[in-house]
Design an enzyme around this catalytic site. Structure first.
Site: not given
Length: 198
Positions: A19, A46, A139
Site C-alpha cells: 500500500s 492499493h 489488508d
C-alpha cells in the site's frame, strides 16, 4: 493438509502486496529478481480506482522480468509479472488464469490483498509465496492465514525499511509469517523459495 500436487496451479507463484510507500518497494524487489525466475509474479498495490495507473510502466523500467497489466482471463506464466489494474480485485483461478472483478465504490482496500492471497492459497498450496510490503492498515491478514493454512510461505518487510509498517506488522501478528526481512534481502529470499518449489 493436502499434498502439494493436490493444488491445480503447477508452478510457483509469488504475490507482492503493498500500500503506501509501495511503488519504490515493489520496484526494488523486482529489480533484484533474475530474468529467468521460474515463478509467476503477481502485484497488488492499493490505488485510486478512478485514476489510470502508471505502475506497470514504472515497474517494467525497474525489472528484468517482463511486466504487464493483468487482464481478465490472463494466463499466468513463470518468468512474467502481472500487475493488478486500478478499480479491480485480482483472483487466481484453478486454470492458472487471472480473474478480475470490479471493486465498487466502497471498501475493502482496492485491490484487496486478502482476496488475492486467499485465491492464491487454494490454487497453489505450498507453491504460493506471499510477500507483504510497506503499507497502512491491515489488508492481507486474512490472506496470510489462508496461505499458511494451505501450506504456503509468507515473508514480511521489516519495520526499519518500511515507509509505512502497519500492513506488514499486521501480517506478523498472525504468527504465520516465516521471515521478517529488510527490503533489500527480500528478492534473495524469493529466489531461494522458488528454487525449492519447482
Amino acid at each position: 493438509m493436502q499434498p502439494v500436487d493436490a493444488y491445480p496451479v503447477p508452478f510457483p507463484v509469488v504475490a507482492l502486496v503493498a500500500s503506501a510507500g509501495g511503488v519504490e518497494a515493489l520496484a526494488r524487489v523486482l529489480a533484484a529478481l533474475p530474468a529467468d525466475l521460474p515463478a509467476a509474479v503477481l502485484v497488488a498495490l492499493h490505488q485510486d480506482p478512478n485514476r489510470a495507473s502508471l505502475l506497470p510502466a514504472v515497474l517494467a523500467r525497474a525489472a528484468r522480468l517482463p511486466v504487464e497489466e493483468a487482464a481478465n482471463n490472463h494466463l499466468m506464466r513463470p518468468g512474467h509479472v502481472l500487475v493488478t489494474p486500478p478499480g479491480n480485485h485480482l483472483l487466481v483461478t484453478s486454470e492458472a488464469r487471472i480473474g478480475l472483478i470490479a471493486t465498487g465504490p466502497l471498501p475493502p482496500a482496492r485491490p484487496s490483498a486478502d482476496l488475492l492471497l486467499s485465491t492464491l492459497a487454494v490454487t497453489c498450496g505450498a507453491r504460493a509465496l506471499a510477500v507483504i510490503l510497506t503499507g497502512m492498515g491491515h489488508d492481507g491478514q486474512a490472506g496470510v492465514r489462508a496461505i499458511a493454512h494451505c501450506g504456503g510461505t509468507i515473508l514480511a518487510q521489516n519495520e526499519a525499511t518500511s515507509d509505512f509498517p502497519s500492513m506488514p506488522a499486521a501480517a506478523v501478528t498472525t504468527g504465520r509469517v516465516q521471515q521478517i526481512l529488510a527490503l533489500d534481502t527480500i528478492a534473495d529470499a524469493i529466489v531461494k523459495h522458488v528454487g525449492g518449489h519447482r
